[in-house]
Design a protein around this motif. Structure first.
Motif, PDB file in Angstrom:
ATOM      1  N   ILE A 160       0.815  -1.157  -0.172  1.00 33.77           N
ATOM      2  CA  ILE A 160      -0.009  -0.040  -0.061  1.00 33.77           C
ATOM      3  C   ILE A 160       0.965   1.458  -0.072  1.00 33.77           C
ATOM      4  O   ILE A 160       0.638   2.248  -0.740  1.00 33.77           O
ATOM      5  N   ARG A 163       2.265   1.498  -3.497  1.00 34.45           N
ATOM      6  CA  ARG A 163       1.087   1.719  -4.554  1.00 34.45           C
ATOM      7  C   ARG A 163       0.486   3.400  -4.297  1.00 34.45           C
ATOM      8  O   ARG A 163       0.108   3.830  -5.199  1.00 34.45           O
ATOM      9  N   HIS A 164       0.834   3.888  -3.036  1.00 30.57           N
ATOM     10  CA  HIS A 164       0.422   5.363  -2.869  1.00 30.57           C
ATOM     11  C   HIS A 164       1.795   6.224  -2.889  1.00 30.57           C
ATOM     12  O   HIS A 164       1.537   7.314  -2.298  1.00 30.57           O
ATOM     13  N   LEU A 201      -7.598  -3.307   5.021  1.00 32.56           N
ATOM     14  CA  LEU A 201      -7.658  -2.852   3.805  1.00 32.56           C
ATOM     15  C   LEU A 201      -6.852  -3.794   2.726  1.00 32.56           C
ATOM     16  O   LEU A 201      -7.492  -4.080   1.646  1.00 32.56           O
ATOM     17  N   TRP A 205      -9.130  -5.133  -0.183  1.00 31.80           N
ATOM     18  CA  TRP A 205      -9.055  -4.586  -1.701  1.00 31.80           C
ATOM     19  C   TRP A 205      -7.650  -4.580  -2.258  1.00 31.80           C
ATOM     20  O   TRP A 205      -7.731  -4.634  -3.360  1.00 31.80           O
ATOM     21  N   CYS A 206      -6.644  -4.420  -1.464  1.00 34.28           N
ATOM     22  CA  CYS A 206      -5.129  -4.163  -1.991  1.00 34.28           C
ATOM     23  C   CYS A 206      -4.562  -5.539  -2.187  1.00 34.28           C
ATOM     24  O   CYS A 206      -3.594  -5.929  -1.581  1.00 34.28           O
ATOM     25  N   ALA A 211      -5.866  -4.978  -7.476  1.00 34.87           N
ATOM     26  CA  ALA A 211      -6.074  -4.008  -6.656  1.00 34.87           C
ATOM     27  C   ALA A 211      -7.625  -3.502  -6.965  1.00 34.87           C
ATOM     28  O   ALA A 211      -7.813  -3.376  -8.147  1.00 34.87           O
ATOM     29  N   LYS A 212      -8.520  -3.569  -6.135  1.00 37.52           N
ATOM     30  CA  LYS A 212      -9.788  -3.183  -6.375  1.00 37.52           C
ATOM     31  C   LYS A 212     -10.031  -1.873  -6.029  1.00 37.52           C
ATOM     32  O   LYS A 212     -10.863  -1.353  -5.188  1.00 37.52           O
ATOM     33  N   CYS A 213      -9.230  -1.042  -6.751  1.00 38.13           N
ATOM     34  CA  CYS A 213      -9.352   0.521  -6.603  1.00 38.13           C
ATOM     35  C   CYS A 213     -10.754   1.228  -6.759  1.00 38.13           C
ATOM     36  O   CYS A 213     -10.772   2.023  -5.752  1.00 38.13           O
ATOM     37  N   CYS A 216     -12.407   0.848  -3.342  1.00 42.25           N
ATOM     38  CA  CYS A 216     -11.613   0.929  -2.111  1.00 42.25           C
ATOM     39  C   CYS A 216     -11.813   2.112  -1.168  1.00 42.25           C
ATOM     40  O   CYS A 216     -11.947   3.311  -2.022  1.00 42.25           O
ATOM     41  N   LEU A 218      -9.691   4.042  -0.205  1.00 42.20           N
ATOM     42  CA  LEU A 218      -8.447   5.065  -0.581  1.00 42.20           C
ATOM     43  C   LEU A 218      -8.637   5.459  -1.795  1.00 42.20           C
ATOM     44  O   LEU A 218      -7.673   6.044  -2.328  1.00 42.20           O
ATOM     45  N   HIS A 219      -9.668   5.250  -2.577  1.00 41.47           N
ATOM     46  CA  HIS A 219      -9.946   5.532  -3.995  1.00 41.47           C
ATOM     47  C   HIS A 219      -9.515   6.929  -4.428  1.00 41.47           C
ATOM     48  O   HIS A 219      -8.594   7.255  -5.399  1.00 41.47           O
ATOM     49  N   ARG A 222      -5.455   8.202  -4.401  1.00 43.59           N
ATOM     50  CA  ARG A 222      -4.467   7.568  -5.404  1.00 43.59           C
ATOM     51  C   ARG A 222      -4.087   8.592  -6.458  1.00 43.59           C
ATOM     52  O   ARG A 222      -4.922   9.535  -6.770  1.00 43.59           O
TER      53      ARG A 222
END
Ligand code: SF4
Length: 222
Positions: A160, A163-164, A201, A205-206, A211-213, A216, A218-219, A222
């Motif tokens: 995570i 990815r962020h 999370l 999702w991740c 990744a099910k953005c 999610c 946190l969508h 991103r």
């Protein structure tokens, strides 16, 4: 936004979306530490079955567990998988507690009070020197059993954070932990909740390959 504000925003978005995690379940600090060792490479439902067996056997103090033979201990924790290996690890952890304790009264007490006042910088290397206790297990014990501000890192954290775009994909355990320690206030409650939210999370999702953005929490970050 600087990285501290970005990280705190990620945390509050997660907490708002998922609610408090109430981690780590356990009736005593010793039980939490035992759970941290048993949970290596298995799911929590299996750990709960092993812990229930230990409770039924009256083995949930260091002194009582030390009374068990390695075979008896392995038999009780069988539901947690790789039970002989984990019984040996628990044995090493019990030896560590015996070395650190002030006497028999300390070992008869599941509160691990004799460790509570120690400095993190002194205790963490000693725990890491226990055979079978790696950084993630040590930090789970320090944070959730002893309430010390040692951030727990796992594969979800690495994924995570990368990815962020907080850290590169190949950041090491120590780099990830240092990042959280550097950016966040040293608050065990914050560290504990943040790690729990990251795990929840990551599980939902991740995923590693997916990744099910779209759905999610946190969508929007991103
Ligand atoms: S699923 Fe997407 S939005 Fe959610 S944490 Fe992973 S990368 Fe971020």
């Amino acid at each position: 936004m600087n990285r501290q504000n970005r990280l705190l925003s990620l945390y509050s978005t997660l907490l708002d979306a998922l609610g408090p995690s109430h981690w780590w379940p356990g009736e005593s600090p010793f039980e939490v530490a035992v759970g941290a060792i048993l949970t290596q490479n298995t799911n929590w439902a299996n750990v709960e079955r092993a812990i229930a067996a230990l409770r039924r056997a009256g083995a949930m103090t260091p002194a009582a567990m030390r009374e068990l033979s390695p075979e008896a201990l392995a038999g009780l924790i069988r539901p947690a998988g790789t039970f002989r290996v984990k019984a040996a690890r628990l044995g090493h952890f019990l030896d560590f507690l015996a070395r650190e304790a002030g006497g028999a009264a300390d070992l008869a007490d599941a509160s691990l009070r004799f460790l509570a006042g120690r400095e993190l910088s002194e205790l963490r290397p000693r725990l890491l020197a226990v055979k079978g206790v790696g950084p993630e297990t040590a930090d789970c014990i320090l944070l959730y059993a002893l309430n010390l501000p040692s951030f727990v890192v796992d594969a979800y954290t690495a994924r995570i954070m990368s990815r962020h775009l907080f850290l590169p994909e190949d950041a090491s355990y120590d780099e990830l932990q240092a990042f959280f320690a550097d950016v966040l206030p040293a608050d065990p409650a914050l560290f504990g909740e943040f790690h729990a939210l990251i795990v929840r999370l990551g599980k939902t999702w991740c995923g590693r390959t997916r990744a099910k953005c779209e759905t999610c929490p946190l969508h929007s970050l991103r």
